[in-house]
Design a protein around this motif. Structure first.
Motif, PDB file in Angstrom:
ATOM      1  N   ILE A 172      50.314 -13.523  31.608  1.00  0.00           N
ATOM      2  CA  ILE A 172      48.874 -13.899  32.158  1.00  0.00           C
ATOM      3  C   ILE A 172      48.578 -14.562  33.270  1.00  0.00           C
ATOM      4  O   ILE A 172      48.998 -15.742  32.962  1.00  0.00           O
ATOM      5  N   ASP A 173      47.623 -13.463  33.472  1.00  0.00           N
ATOM      6  CA  ASP A 173      47.380 -14.609  34.705  1.00  0.00           C
ATOM      7  C   ASP A 173      46.480 -15.732  34.764  1.00  0.00           C
ATOM      8  O   ASP A 173      45.015 -15.308  34.134  1.00  0.00           O
ATOM      9  N   GLU A 174      45.701 -16.615  36.052  1.00  0.00           N
ATOM     10  CA  GLU A 174      44.856 -18.009  35.243  1.00  0.00           C
ATOM     11  C   GLU A 174      45.221 -17.991  33.573  1.00  0.00           C
ATOM     12  O   GLU A 174      44.245 -17.877  32.763  1.00  0.00           O
ATOM     13  N   ALA A 175      46.248 -18.220  33.421  1.00  0.00           N
ATOM     14  CA  ALA A 175      46.342 -18.933  31.694  1.00  0.00           C
ATOM     15  C   ALA A 175      45.716 -20.135  31.353  1.00  0.00           C
ATOM     16  O   ALA A 175      45.254 -19.934  30.265  1.00  0.00           O
ATOM     17  N   TYR A 176      45.584 -20.756  32.306  1.00  0.00           N
ATOM     18  CA  TYR A 176      44.991 -22.247  31.842  1.00  0.00           C
ATOM     19  C   TYR A 176      43.377 -22.156  31.863  1.00  0.00           C
ATOM     20  O   TYR A 176      42.565 -22.311  30.827  1.00  0.00           O
ATOM     21  N   SER A 177      42.751 -20.587  32.192  1.00  0.00           N
ATOM     22  CA  SER A 177      41.013 -20.985  31.475  1.00  0.00           C
ATOM     23  C   SER A 177      41.179 -20.479  30.348  1.00  0.00           C
ATOM     24  O   SER A 177      39.537 -20.646  29.561  1.00  0.00           O
ATOM     25  N   LEU A 178      42.215 -20.467  29.844  1.00  0.00           N
ATOM     26  CA  LEU A 178      42.226 -20.376  27.670  1.00  0.00           C
ATOM     27  C   LEU A 178      41.797 -22.050  27.603  1.00  0.00           C
ATOM     28  O   LEU A 178      41.259 -21.696  26.353  1.00  0.00           O
ATOM     29  N   ALA A 179      42.090 -22.631  28.065  1.00  0.00           N
ATOM     30  CA  ALA A 179      41.705 -23.979  27.637  1.00  0.00           C
ATOM     31  C   ALA A 179      40.777 -24.432  27.919  1.00  0.00           C
ATOM     32  O   ALA A 179      40.393 -25.226  27.522  1.00  0.00           O
ATOM     33  N   ARG A 180      39.983 -23.221  29.002  1.00  0.00           N
ATOM     34  CA  ARG A 180      38.706 -24.684  29.588  1.00  0.00           C
ATOM     35  C   ARG A 180      37.494 -24.614  28.634  1.00  0.00           C
ATOM     36  O   ARG A 180      36.697 -25.611  28.775  1.00  0.00           O
ATOM     37  N   GLY A 181      37.182 -24.181  27.588  1.00  0.00           N
ATOM     38  CA  GLY A 181      36.692 -23.855  27.122  1.00  0.00           C
ATOM     39  C   GLY A 181      36.709 -25.070  25.584  1.00  0.00           C
ATOM     40  O   GLY A 181      35.239 -25.163  24.721  1.00  0.00           O
ATOM     41  N   GLY A 182      37.739 -25.605  25.514  1.00  0.00           N
ATOM     42  CA  GLY A 182      37.340 -26.952  24.686  1.00  0.00           C
ATOM     43  C   GLY A 182      37.491 -26.319  23.252  1.00  0.00           C
ATOM     44  O   GLY A 182      38.237 -25.198  22.838  1.00  0.00           O
ATOM     45  N   GLU A 183      38.131 -26.960  22.208  1.00  0.00           N
ATOM     46  CA  GLU A 183      37.870 -26.793  20.658  1.00  0.00           C
ATOM     47  C   GLU A 183      37.567 -25.811  20.663  1.00  0.00           C
ATOM     48  O   GLU A 183      38.371 -25.163  19.221  1.00  0.00           O
ATOM     49  N   LYS A 184      35.766 -25.745  20.771  1.00  0.00           N
ATOM     50  CA  LYS A 184      35.066 -24.273  19.387  1.00  0.00           C
ATOM     51  C   LYS A 184      35.292 -23.325  20.513  1.00  0.00           C
ATOM     52  O   LYS A 184      34.577 -21.652  20.590  1.00  0.00           O
ATOM     53  N   ASP A 185      35.960 -23.643  21.921  1.00  0.00           N
ATOM     54  CA  ASP A 185      36.153 -21.874  22.380  1.00  0.00           C
ATOM     55  C   ASP A 185      36.608 -21.198  21.969  1.00  0.00           C
ATOM     56  O   ASP A 185      38.585 -21.967  21.054  1.00  0.00           O
ATOM     57  N   PHE A 186      37.079 -19.418  21.908  1.00  0.00           N
ATOM     58  CA  PHE A 186      38.185 -19.058  21.035  1.00  0.00           C
ATOM     59  C   PHE A 186      39.627 -18.827  21.614  1.00  0.00           C
ATOM     60  O   PHE A 186      40.044 -17.855  21.494  1.00  0.00           O
ATOM     61  N   GLY A 187      39.388 -19.066  23.083  1.00  0.00           N
ATOM     62  CA  GLY A 187      40.512 -18.973  23.954  1.00  0.00           C
ATOM     63  C   GLY A 187      41.478 -20.084  23.819  1.00  0.00           C
ATOM     64  O   GLY A 187      42.648 -19.627  23.272  1.00  0.00           O
ATOM     65  N   LYS A 188      41.047 -21.240  22.491  1.00  0.00           N
ATOM     66  CA  LYS A 188      41.954 -21.821  22.002  1.00  0.00           C
ATOM     67  C   LYS A 188      43.094 -21.114  21.015  1.00  0.00           C
ATOM     68  O   LYS A 188      44.160 -20.734  20.869  1.00  0.00           O
ATOM     69  N   GLU A 189      41.707 -20.036  20.404  1.00  0.00           N
ATOM     70  CA  GLU A 189      42.750 -18.793  19.520  1.00  0.00           C
ATOM     71  C   GLU A 189      43.749 -18.306  19.516  1.00  0.00           C
ATOM     72  O   GLU A 189      44.543 -17.632  19.277  1.00  0.00           O
ATOM     73  N   ALA A 190      42.835 -17.869  21.071  1.00  0.00           N
ATOM     74  CA  ALA A 190      44.049 -17.095  22.118  1.00  0.00           C
ATOM     75  C   ALA A 190      45.933 -18.345  22.189  1.00  0.00           C
ATOM     76  O   ALA A 190      47.029 -17.351  21.751  1.00  0.00           O
ATOM     77  N   ILE A 191      45.391 -19.251  22.371  1.00  0.00           N
ATOM     78  CA  ILE A 191      46.381 -19.776  22.351  1.00  0.00           C
ATOM     79  C   ILE A 191      47.267 -19.516  20.936  1.00  0.00           C
ATOM     80  O   ILE A 191      48.640 -19.312  20.992  1.00  0.00           O
ATOM     81  N   ASP A 192      46.675 -20.490  20.143  1.00  0.00           N
ATOM     82  CA  ASP A 192      47.380 -20.492  18.939  1.00  0.00           C
ATOM     83  C   ASP A 192      48.175 -19.142  18.276  1.00  0.00           C
ATOM     84  O   ASP A 192      49.514 -19.223  17.938  1.00  0.00           O
ATOM     85  N   THR A 193      47.925 -18.292  18.660  1.00  0.00           N
ATOM     86  CA  THR A 193      48.008 -17.375  18.319  1.00  0.00           C
ATOM     87  C   THR A 193      49.633 -16.407  18.897  1.00  0.00           C
ATOM     88  O   THR A 193      50.557 -15.638  18.367  1.00  0.00           O
ATOM     89  N   LEU A 194      49.555 -16.653  20.371  1.00  0.00           N
ATOM     90  CA  LEU A 194      50.291 -16.360  21.151  1.00  0.00           C
ATOM     91  C   LEU A 194      51.442 -17.688  20.492  1.00  0.00           C
ATOM     92  O   LEU A 194      53.315 -16.407  20.729  1.00  0.00           O
ATOM     93  N   VAL A 195      51.435 -18.426  20.352  1.00  0.00           N
ATOM     94  CA  VAL A 195      52.608 -19.631  20.183  1.00  0.00           C
ATOM     95  C   VAL A 195      53.057 -18.932  18.526  1.00  0.00           C
ATOM     96  O   VAL A 195      54.916 -18.360  18.817  1.00  0.00           O
ATOM     97  N   LYS A 196      52.347 -18.860  17.717  1.00  0.00           N
ATOM     98  CA  LYS A 196      52.365 -17.841  16.609  1.00  0.00           C
ATOM     99  C   LYS A 196      53.819 -16.600  17.360  1.00  0.00           C
ATOM    100  O   LYS A 196      54.711 -16.177  16.618  1.00  0.00           O
ATOM    101  N   ALA A 197      52.863 -15.761  17.761  1.00  0.00           N
ATOM    102  CA  ALA A 197      53.898 -14.761  18.001  1.00  0.00           C
ATOM    103  C   ALA A 197      55.277 -14.661  18.929  1.00  0.00           C
ATOM    104  O   ALA A 197      56.294 -14.106  18.166  1.00  0.00           O
TER     105      ALA A 197
END
Length: 328
Positions: A172-197
């Motif tokens: 995952i390139d520029e992975a930090y962009s997943l957290a740029r939108g804050g708590e309500k951004d869908f990027g956080k959902e991607a992070i949580d899904t990756l951790v579970k995977a």
């Protein structure tokens, strides 16, 4: 006069203490080392430690791959550590000793064009050849590939990409962009899904998160479960001007072009200027590639104007001249 010399000596001694030590590899062609089981090449670094490198077996091919890469000494050292661990774990298993699986998820830090994707692809093949991964393929994605447009869409897209990467590496390139939108951004959902995977598919794939050093460090702290899941971190430094020139020569050689001495001089001056004056992060080998591709276009225009109805000679078709190399 003696007082000035003494002051200068003190300053030089102090500066020498602050400079990082440089590793020196010395090949030992000693018959005693050559007779070691498996045949190996000895190396001695600046700390005086001795290391034997295999001359047969899987590592030989990886050494050739690494030798093609300019610089990145710290990365090459870490790749060898990973290989050595995998090899010793195989030996332990054959000796009926415990060979517990290790976690190989990684963080790659550095500016663009420093070889992160190339190393990820190399590691995927290494893991496959050593039996850690079944396929050894690389799935390279970014935020847009993971984040969906509505609730639940992101988790679905992320899970699909994880399944696609099973048996290989998910990069995952520029992975930090997943957290740029804050708590309500869908990027956080991607992070949580990756951790579970990472838990659900333990040891079935390797996840590599890549990006700028400061941004990736901040990103890792956005989820309490992330830092401990990435035990391997690699820092990809910017290339020096000499290394960039070496990369440029390699790129032109691969494409059957040549850089004249005066062209190399101009390219060097251009690189120095770009590294010191660029207001953005320097893109390293990517910048070199863009400059060369532009030079090849300018060369084509120049040759057609000089030889409108006949083919230029072989040397002319290969030579990139100073007027062909221009700043981006």
């Amino acid at each position: 006069m003696n007082a000035k010399a003494s002051t200068s000596d003190v300053r030089e001694a102090s500066a020498a203490q602050q400079r990082p030590s440089r590793q020196i590899n010395v090949i030992l062609r000693n018959s005693e080392h050559d007779s070691v089981a498996g045949s190996a090449t000895g190396t001695v670094d600046s700390n005086g430690s001795n290391r034997l490198l295999p001359q047969t077996g899987p590592w030989v091919e990886w050494q050739k791959e690494l030798d093609r890469m300019v610089g990145l000494d710290n990365i090459k050292e870490l790749v060898y550590e990973i290989y050595a661990l995998l090899q010793i774990m195989q030996y332990r298993s054959e000796a009926s000793l415990q060979a517990q699986a290790h976690v190989y998820h990684m963080i790659f830090k550095g500016n663009p064009g420093t070889g992160k994707t190339t190393v990820a692809r190399l590691l995927a093949k290494l893991f496959q050849s050593m039996g850690l991964l079944a396929k050894g393929h690389l799935v390279e994605v970014e935020r847009a590939d993971l984040v969906g447009e509505y609730i639940g869409h992101t988790a679905q897209k992320t899970r699909e990409l994880v399944k696609k990467s099973l048996g290989g590496v998910l990069f995952i390139d520029e992975a930090y962009s997943l957290a740029r939108g804050g708590e309500k951004d869908f990027g956080k959902e991607a992070i949580d899904t990756l951790v579970k995977a990472m838990e659900d598919y333990k040891n079935q794939f390797v996840l590599i998160l890549a990006g700028y050093t400061l941004e990736i460090d901040a990103f890792i702290m956005t989820n309490p479960g992330l830092p401990s899941r990435f035990p391997i971190q690699m820092e990809f430094p910017d290339y020096t001007v000499d290394q960039l020139v070496q990369i440029a020569e390699g790129m032109t050689k691969e494409r059957d072009y040549t850089l004249l001495p005066q062209t190399l001089f101009k390219l060097r001056q251009l690189l120095i200027q770009e590294k010191t004056e660029s207001i953005y992060d320097f893109s390293n080998a990517r910048y070199v590639r863009n400059v060369l591709e532009r030079a090849i276009r300018y060369q084509a225009v120049r040759l057609l104007s000089q030889y409108p109805s006949v083919s230029p000679g072989r040397q002319e078709l290969m030579a990139l001249r100073p007027e062909d190399v221009r700043s981006l």
